[in-house]
Design a protein around this motif. Structure first.
Motif: not given
Length: 160
Positions: A9, A13, A30-31, A39, A42
């Motif tokens: 993850h 980003c 960012s997520i 997810v 984002e």
């Protein structure tokens, strides 16, 4: 503690931060990830137009309020290329989001920008835990922090 899922993850980003840089913006991405690992949203920085509140972490906090229950928010994780600024940390805390995982710290960013000759920020660099007290955090991640530093170097080189 950072695990393989966290690293995956965070790598996304960094990709989003690169997308921001390619769009002429400051390199932050960012997520938002649900407790089940999905997810949900984002974003990347959108401050180039002059509105310096257009940080991805702030946008994700707003998205979470509109799309998640209080319980879901508390179990979600925000992954980000750089540690939340005080504004984003406060937004995160106010909407009740869960864990934060970051590739590079605010302290690292301040040091890098100083080395690059950038003017200091008008907003004080504060670690997340000095803004919100009950949010678990993990970071920085050294191997990704170096990639983030390079993106900031490229941004500063273009800004001159």
């Amino acid at each position: 503690m950072i695990n393989a899922v966290d690293l995956k993850h965070l790598e996304r980003c960094v990709e989003l931060a690169r997308t921001a840089l390619e769009a002429g913006d400051e390199p932050f991405g960012s997520i938002l990830v649900s407790a089940s690992g999905v997810v949900l949203a984002e974003d990347h920085n959108h401050v180039a137009g002059g509105d310096h509140t257009q940080h991805p972490e702030f946008a994700l906090a707003r998205w979470a309020v509109s799309n998640m229950t209080v319980e879901e928010r508390g179990k979600a994780t925000v992954y980000t290329s750089g540690e939340h600024c005080p504004m984003c940390a406060a937004a995160h805390g106010w909407v009740g989001l869960g864990r934060i995982v970051y590739a590079s710290s605010s302290e690292q960013l301040a040091q890098w920008l100083g080395e690059m000759g950038a003017a200091p920020s008008r907003v004080r660099n504060l670690p997340i835990h000095e803004v919100i007290r009950d949010t678990p955090t993990d970071g920085p991640v050294p191997e990704l922090a170096e990639q983030v530093k390079e993106l900031h170097r490229q941004f500063q080189a273009k800004a001159r």
